[in-house]
Design a protein around this motif. Structure first.
Motif, PDB file in Angstrom:
ATOM      1  N   LEU A 110       0.903  -1.094   0.066  1.00  0.00           N
ATOM      2  CA  LEU A 110      -0.147   0.046  -0.080  1.00  0.00           C
ATOM      3  C   LEU A 110       0.947   1.124   0.095  1.00  0.00           C
ATOM      4  CD1 LEU A 110      -2.876   1.342   0.150  1.00  0.00           C
ATOM      5  CD2 LEU A 110      -2.624   1.222   2.679  1.00  0.00           C
ATOM      6  N   PHE A 111       0.528   2.068  -0.870  1.00  0.00           N
ATOM      7  CA  PHE A 111       1.144   3.407  -0.833  1.00  0.00           C
ATOM      8  C   PHE A 111       0.180   4.620  -0.679  1.00  0.00           C
ATOM      9  CE2 PHE A 111       3.704   0.756  -3.741  1.00  0.00           C
ATOM     10  CZ  PHE A 111       4.825   1.389  -3.940  1.00  0.00           C
ATOM     11  N   VAL A 112       0.612   5.482   0.085  1.00  0.00           N
ATOM     12  CA  VAL A 112      -0.258   6.487   0.707  1.00  0.00           C
ATOM     13  C   VAL A 112       0.196   7.883   0.282  1.00  0.00           C
ATOM     14  CG1 VAL A 112      -1.395   7.566   2.910  1.00  0.00           C
ATOM     15  CG2 VAL A 112      -1.269   5.066   2.348  1.00  0.00           C
ATOM     16  N   CYS A 113      -0.438   8.625  -0.305  1.00  0.00           N
ATOM     17  CA  CYS A 113      -0.103  10.247  -0.538  1.00  0.00           C
ATOM     18  C   CYS A 113      -0.941  10.937   0.712  1.00  0.00           C
ATOM     19  CB  CYS A 113      -0.484  10.511  -1.882  1.00  0.00           C
ATOM     20  SG  CYS A 113       0.293  12.365  -2.195  1.00  0.00           S
ATOM     21  N   PRO A 114      -0.071  11.489   1.605  1.00  0.00           N
ATOM     22  CA  PRO A 114      -0.958  12.162   2.813  1.00  0.00           C
ATOM     23  C   PRO A 114      -1.346  13.700   2.208  1.00  0.00           C
ATOM     24  CG  PRO A 114       1.460  12.621   2.947  1.00  0.00           C
ATOM     25  CD  PRO A 114       1.114  11.451   1.691  1.00  0.00           C
ATOM     26  N   THR A 115      -2.322  14.229   3.121  1.00  0.00           N
ATOM     27  CA  THR A 115      -2.666  15.563   2.478  1.00  0.00           C
ATOM     28  C   THR A 115      -1.712  16.493   2.587  1.00  0.00           C
ATOM     29  OG1 THR A 115      -5.011  14.837   3.454  1.00  0.00           O
ATOM     30  CG2 THR A 115      -4.729  17.153   3.228  1.00  0.00           C
ATOM     31  N   GLN A 116      -0.834  16.332   3.351  1.00  0.00           N
ATOM     32  CA  GLN A 116       0.241  17.243   3.569  1.00  0.00           C
ATOM     33  C   GLN A 116       1.382  16.464   2.805  1.00  0.00           C
ATOM     34  OE1 GLN A 116       2.229  18.148   7.330  1.00  0.00           O
ATOM     35  NE2 GLN A 116       3.852  19.243   6.587  1.00  0.00           N
ATOM     36  N   TYR A 117       1.506  16.700   1.611  1.00  0.00           N
ATOM     37  CA  TYR A 117       2.739  15.737   1.051  1.00  0.00           C
ATOM     38  C   TYR A 117       4.185  16.620   0.721  1.00  0.00           C
ATOM     39  CZ  TYR A 117       0.288  18.444  -2.947  1.00  0.00           C
ATOM     40  OH  TYR A 117      -0.413  19.280  -3.732  1.00  0.00           O
ATOM     41  N   TRP A 118       4.503  18.032   1.263  1.00  0.00           N
ATOM     42  CA  TRP A 118       5.550  18.515   1.007  1.00  0.00           C
ATOM     43  C   TRP A 118       5.789  19.453   2.278  1.00  0.00           C
ATOM     44  CZ3 TRP A 118       5.602  23.828   1.005  1.00  0.00           C
ATOM     45  CH2 TRP A 118       4.574  24.712   0.952  1.00  0.00           C
ATOM     46  N   GLY A 119       7.086  19.720   2.625  1.00  0.00           N
ATOM     47  CA  GLY A 119       7.454  20.344   3.407  1.00  0.00           C
ATOM     48  C   GLY A 119       8.946  20.138   4.254  1.00  0.00           C
ATOM     49  N   TYR A 120       9.193  20.113   5.493  1.00  0.00           N
ATOM     50  CA  TYR A 120      10.368  19.648   5.911  1.00  0.00           C
ATOM     51  C   TYR A 120      10.511  18.237   6.164  1.00  0.00           C
ATOM     52  CZ  TYR A 120      11.615  24.896   6.258  1.00  0.00           C
ATOM     53  OH  TYR A 120      12.066  25.959   6.030  1.00  0.00           O
ATOM     54  N   GLY A 121       9.194  17.779   6.433  1.00  0.00           N
ATOM     55  CA  GLY A 121       9.300  16.299   6.672  1.00  0.00           C
ATOM     56  C   GLY A 121       8.821  15.833   8.137  1.00  0.00           C
ATOM     57  N   ASP A 122       8.878  16.898   9.034  1.00  0.00           N
ATOM     58  CA  ASP A 122       8.443  16.542  10.548  1.00  0.00           C
ATOM     59  C   ASP A 122       7.519  17.521  10.983  1.00  0.00           C
ATOM     60  OD1 ASP A 122       9.944  18.917  10.551  1.00  0.00           O
ATOM     61  OD2 ASP A 122      11.363  18.496  11.860  1.00  0.00           O
ATOM     62  N   GLU A 123       6.706  17.805   9.952  1.00  0.00           N
ATOM     63  CA  GLU A 123       5.395  18.712  10.614  1.00  0.00           C
ATOM     64  C   GLU A 123       4.466  17.897  11.121  1.00  0.00           C
ATOM     65  OE1 GLU A 123       7.169  20.861   7.062  1.00  0.00           O
ATOM     66  OE2 GLU A 123       6.614  18.793   7.510  1.00  0.00           O
TER      67      GLU A 123
END
Length: 456
Positions: A160-173
């Motif tokens: 299973l691959f999941v694309c989150p709603t927040q899919y960009w940023g610093y990665g630790d939000e």
């Protein structure tokens, strides 16, 4: 051939716009397989059965086409990841909706698919249904519940691959950290990097994401995609800005293509080269090989054209060869050897004109590639004529006159086409020449033609 250090190497059809045709997808499977890619993610945003009508089952011709695509991918060593994007309408607390989602995935599994994608991107950032607001404290709790439920219902051995709603940023939000820590570590999480379209993908950022979410990111790389606000750009430059050590804390890269299928192949080929050997990857060498493979007999002409549409989220360069020639001409015409500089600029203009003529009117064997890029090639041709006109004005002694009117139609036509060619290089040059000197006090303005013929 050395094995790639990336586990996941592929392409996603995930752009907004007219989806690729069935025939194009079948062709792409061979193109990717020949270049060592191993994954094709099926998720066209404008396929209603993926997004708007996700509850509806496939049937008839649609089912037959999907089945053929799955078989073609398998024949070329590609894992087809079938995705659904239910986030615009799903009721997370509804057992009925969750069952329908799993049943849809099960129907695709019956065709031989073992990898699935649950895409929760580009949806409202808050819970919409009153029933969901009464059950969940917020979006991340609802998504964790949905992801876990889908994963639990998949057959053993499925991915299973999941694309989150927040899919960009610093990665630790907060959202991505809490979601990652709440779901099974075997689930792949898509991430686009620091930005939606990231100029760089860095090992340090990947390590931040991995620590925060409990797994290395699978990069959904938004290149060469040119949808939404980027439609005026043609992304046919080489893949660059990706850390040579990225594989040390990344599962791999899935590249999002353009609606322009043939044009996307150029970037895809360079991405495949990077993924195969990130340490030895040379963007320019890879780019020239890619153009030769995609453009065939028209590779030389296409390369001259493509050198003037380099700018993208990955590269600030616009038109390096033309920019150098224009800068040299501007300097030499005042401080050095203006005749030699004019000859060099004239040669560049002639090469561009010949390339445009070859692509637009020559015996092009790559008609589909040229047809996709026609608006950009037409602007390129007008720009080449404008550069030629600059040289002619110089040689006639009129370039330093009071705003030579011959240049205005070229600038107007290029702007009217509303595509990005030459970046800002030619526009700034022509604008400066047109208004270089104010008209004499009593001079009458000279009418400037704005017809298409004046600039062609």
């Amino acid at each position: 051939m050395t094995a790639s250090p990336f586990a996941i190497r592929g392409v996603i059809e995930g752009f907004y716009g007219t989806p690729w045709t069935h025939e194009q997808r079948l062709e792409l499977a061979g193109f990717l397989g020949e270049r060592g890619m191993n994954t094709f993610v099926y998720s066209p945003k404008d396929d209603p059965l993926v997004r708007q009508d996700w509850r509806q089952a496939y049937s008839g011709a649609e089912l037959a086409r999907l089945s053929e695509l799955i078989e073609r991918c398998a024949a070329h060593g590609l894992d087809l990841v079938y995705c659904l994007s239910p986030g615009l309408s799903i009721e997370y607390s509804s057992e009925s909706d969750r069952s329908l989602l799993s049943e849809k995935f099960d129907s695709i599994a019956d065709l031989g698919v073992t990898s699935f994608g649950l895409l929760l991107d580009d949806i409202p950032g808050e819970l919409q249904h009153p029933s969901d607001r009464s059950v969940f404290a917020g979006l991340v709790e609802a998504h964790a519940r949905l992801v876990g439920d889908v994963h639990d219902r998949l057959a053993e051995g499925s991915r299973l691959f999941v694309c989150p709603t927040q899919y960009w940023g610093y990665g630790d939000e907060e959202y991505i950290s809490r979601l990652g820590q709440s779901i099974d570590p075997r689930i792949e999480l898509f991430w686009t990097g620091r930005a939606i379209c990231s100029a760089t993908l860095d090992l340090a950022d990947a390590e931040v994401f991995a620590k925060a979410t409990g797994r290395a990111p699978t990069y959904w790389d938004n290149y060469p995609v040119n949808d939404v606000a980027m439609r005026h750009e043609l992304h046919v430059g080489p893949y660059r800005g990706r850390d040579r050590e990225l594989f040390r804390s990344s599962r791999g890269v899935i590249a999002n293509g353009m609606e322009l299928f043939e044009s996307s192949k150029i970037a895809f080929a360079t991405i495949a080269d990077y993924l195969a050997d990130p340490a030895g990857y040379d963007p320019e060498e890879s780019w020239h090989r890619a153009i030769a493979a995609v453009a065939g007999d028209d590779a030389e002409a296409y390369t001259v054209f493509a050198d003037n549409v380099r700018s993208s989220c990955l590269a600030a360069e616009d038109a390096p060869l033309l920019q150098h020639a224009l800068e040299s001409f501007a300097f030499e015409s005042v401080y050095g050897d203006p005749e030699h500089a004019a000859d060099e600029l004239d040669e560049v203009a002639d090469r561009m004109l010949a390339a445009a003529e070859r692509l637009l009117r020559g015996p092009a064997r790559t008609r589909r590639l040229v047809a996709e890029a026609r608006p950009w090639i037409e602007a390129f041709k007008i720009g080449a004529r404008a550069v030629k006109c600059v040289v002619e004005l110089y040689r006639s002694g009129r370039l330093g006159s009071d705003g030579p009117t011959e240049l205005a139609p070229f600038l107007g036509r290029i702007r009217d086409l509303r595509v990005r060619v030459f970046g800002d290089v030619l526009d700034m040059t022509l604008s400066e020449l047109i208004v270089r000197r104010p008209p004499a006090e009593n001079a009458q303005p000279t009418p400037t033609p704005h017809s298409k013929e004046a600039a062609s």
